[in-house]
Motif scaffolding. Structure first.
Motif, PDB file in Angstrom:
ATOM      1  N   ARG A 115       0.820  -1.220   0.000  1.00 27.31           N
ATOM      2  CA  ARG A 115       0.000   0.000   0.000  1.00 27.31           C
ATOM      3  C   ARG A 115       0.850   1.265   0.000  1.00 27.31           C
ATOM      4  O   ARG A 115       0.354   2.338  -0.313  1.00 27.31           O
ATOM      5  CB  ARG A 115      -0.947  -0.002   1.203  1.00 27.31           C
ATOM      6  CG  ARG A 115      -1.956  -1.146   1.156  1.00 27.31           C
ATOM      7  CD  ARG A 115      -2.701  -1.232   2.446  1.00 27.31           C
ATOM      8  NE  ARG A 115      -1.735  -1.504   3.507  1.00 27.31           N
ATOM      9  CZ  ARG A 115      -1.956  -2.263   4.558  1.00 27.31           C
ATOM     10  NH1 ARG A 115      -3.124  -2.821   4.723  1.00 27.31           N
ATOM     11  NH2 ARG A 115      -1.026  -2.463   5.454  1.00 27.31           N
ATOM     12  N   GLU A 116       2.141   1.157   0.346  1.00 28.07           N
ATOM     13  CA  GLU A 116       3.037   2.311   0.399  1.00 28.07           C
ATOM     14  C   GLU A 116       3.935   2.409  -0.836  1.00 28.07           C
ATOM     15  O   GLU A 116       4.773   3.307  -0.925  1.00 28.07           O
ATOM     16  CB  GLU A 116       3.909   2.229   1.644  1.00 28.07           C
ATOM     17  CG  GLU A 116       3.123   2.286   2.934  1.00 28.07           C
ATOM     18  CD  GLU A 116       3.987   2.019   4.161  1.00 28.07           C
ATOM     19  OE1 GLU A 116       5.233   2.012   4.033  1.00 28.07           O
ATOM     20  OE2 GLU A 116       3.420   1.810   5.235  1.00 28.07           O
ATOM     21  N   LEU A 117       3.749   1.509  -1.791  1.00 30.24           N
ATOM     22  CA  LEU A 117       4.633   1.441  -2.952  1.00 30.24           C
ATOM     23  C   LEU A 117       4.618   2.735  -3.772  1.00 30.24           C
ATOM     24  O   LEU A 117       5.674   3.281  -4.092  1.00 30.24           O
ATOM     25  CB  LEU A 117       4.256   0.241  -3.821  1.00 30.24           C
ATOM     26  CG  LEU A 117       5.196  -0.101  -4.952  1.00 30.24           C
ATOM     27  CD1 LEU A 117       6.606  -0.361  -4.459  1.00 30.24           C
ATOM     28  CD2 LEU A 117       4.682  -1.315  -5.703  1.00 30.24           C
ATOM     29  N   GLY A 124      11.046   8.928  -4.197  1.00 28.41           N
ATOM     30  CA  GLY A 124      12.393   8.583  -4.639  1.00 28.41           C
ATOM     31  C   GLY A 124      13.109   7.574  -3.765  1.00 28.41           C
ATOM     32  O   GLY A 124      14.291   7.291  -3.983  1.00 28.41           O
ATOM     33  N   ARG A 125      12.412   6.994  -2.786  1.00 25.88           N
ATOM     34  CA  ARG A 125      13.030   5.946  -1.955  1.00 25.88           C
ATOM     35  C   ARG A 125      13.249   4.677  -2.763  1.00 25.88           C
ATOM     36  O   ARG A 125      14.158   3.907  -2.470  1.00 25.88           O
ATOM     37  CB  ARG A 125      12.174   5.649  -0.724  1.00 25.88           C
ATOM     38  CG  ARG A 125      12.161   6.780   0.282  1.00 25.88           C
ATOM     39  CD  ARG A 125      11.390   6.407   1.539  1.00 25.88           C
ATOM     40  NE  ARG A 125       9.951   6.431   1.266  1.00 25.88           N
ATOM     41  CZ  ARG A 125       9.087   5.515   1.684  1.00 25.88           C
ATOM     42  NH1 ARG A 125       9.487   4.482   2.392  1.00 25.88           N
ATOM     43  NH2 ARG A 125       7.798   5.614   1.382  1.00 25.88           N
ATOM     44  N   THR A 130      16.357   0.110  -8.471  1.00 25.90           N
ATOM     45  CA  THR A 130      16.406  -0.528  -7.149  1.00 25.90           C
ATOM     46  C   THR A 130      16.165  -2.026  -7.299  1.00 25.90           C
ATOM     47  O   THR A 130      15.148  -2.442  -7.857  1.00 25.90           O
ATOM     48  CB  THR A 130      15.348   0.075  -6.199  1.00 25.90           C
ATOM     49  OG1 THR A 130      15.544   1.488  -6.106  1.00 25.90           O
ATOM     50  CG2 THR A 130      15.443  -0.553  -4.813  1.00 25.90           C
ATOM     51  N   PRO A 131      17.084  -2.863  -6.808  1.00 17.62           N
ATOM     52  CA  PRO A 131      16.884  -4.317  -6.916  1.00 17.62           C
ATOM     53  C   PRO A 131      15.658  -4.773  -6.120  1.00 17.62           C
ATOM     54  O   PRO A 131      15.495  -4.429  -4.951  1.00 17.62           O
ATOM     55  CB  PRO A 131      18.172  -4.897  -6.324  1.00 17.62           C
ATOM     56  CG  PRO A 131      19.185  -3.801  -6.472  1.00 17.62           C
ATOM     57  CD  PRO A 131      18.403  -2.529  -6.264  1.00 17.62           C
ATOM     58  N   TYR A 132      14.811  -5.536  -6.802  1.00 22.21           N
ATOM     59  CA  TYR A 132      13.567  -6.051  -6.227  1.00 22.21           C
ATOM     60  C   TYR A 132      13.599  -7.572  -6.227  1.00 22.21           C
ATOM     61  O   TYR A 132      13.966  -8.200  -7.218  1.00 22.21           O
ATOM     62  CB  TYR A 132      12.370  -5.546  -7.053  1.00 22.21           C
ATOM     63  CG  TYR A 132      11.084  -6.263  -6.750  1.00 22.21           C
ATOM     64  CD1 TYR A 132      10.510  -6.186  -5.491  1.00 22.21           C
ATOM     65  CD2 TYR A 132      10.446  -7.029  -7.718  1.00 22.21           C
ATOM     66  CE1 TYR A 132       9.329  -6.853  -5.203  1.00 22.21           C
ATOM     67  CE2 TYR A 132       9.261  -7.688  -7.440  1.00 22.21           C
ATOM     68  CZ  TYR A 132       8.714  -7.602  -6.183  1.00 22.21           C
ATOM     69  OH  TYR A 132       7.554  -8.270  -5.895  1.00 22.21           O
TER      70      TYR A 132
END
Length: 163
Positions: A115-117, A124-125, A130-132
């Protein structure tokens, strides 16, 4: 029958279970015999399965199965889920809950609630590179090639469109 995790063939089927926290080296050492025993005893319709189980990145339980020798049946998959639930209790962690997404940030696994994606991307976090850890991958060979993968090259690409 137990197969060393690194000896599983590229086509081996895998299941990835993400813990809600990093496990300590002591916890990993204490659970190692149970992982080996599970793989050694895992069967499908009475036939031994060529399997392995390992924790990767101190946070992901990965169960691997060489289906060229024997496929997992519904009952054998049920028994693997019972094993995962037992690990949850033994280690006081959750492995079956799916609301958290895992990213590799500054060499550490960081969890972000689904929900915070959008907010994390907007702030920019999380960036396209960014490796997922896409825990839906299903073959052993994908672990080395695409796990983790740049977020924008996974199903998360839509969150970075226009970024």
């Amino acid at each position: 029958m137990f197969v060393s995790f690194d000896q599983l063939p590229a086509h081996a089927r895998i299941w990835i279970y993400q813990a809600n926290r990093s496990l300590t080296s002591e916890e990993l050492a204490s659970v190692e015999p149970a992982l080996r025993q599970f793989a050694e005893e895992w069967t499908s319709h009475g036939r031994a399965l060529a399997a392995s189980a390992a924790f990767l990145h101190h946070q992901f339980l990965v169960i691997g199965l060489d289906e060229a020798l024997a496929d997992a049946s519904g009952c054998s998959i049920d028994s693997s889920v019972r094993f995962v639930r037992a690990l949850e209790q033994a280690l006081n962690i959750t492995l079956l809950e799916k609301s958290q997404l895992a990213f590799l940030v500054d060499g550490e696994v960081q969890l972000v609630d689904r929900r915070e994606l959008k907010t994390a991307v907007a702030e920019g976090r999380l960036r396209p590179e960014t490796p997922y850890f896409d825990n839906t991958i299903a073959q052993h060979q994908q672990l080395g090639r695409a796990w983790p993968a740049p977020a924008a090259s996974t199903w998360l690409a839509r969150y970075f469109a226009g970024a």
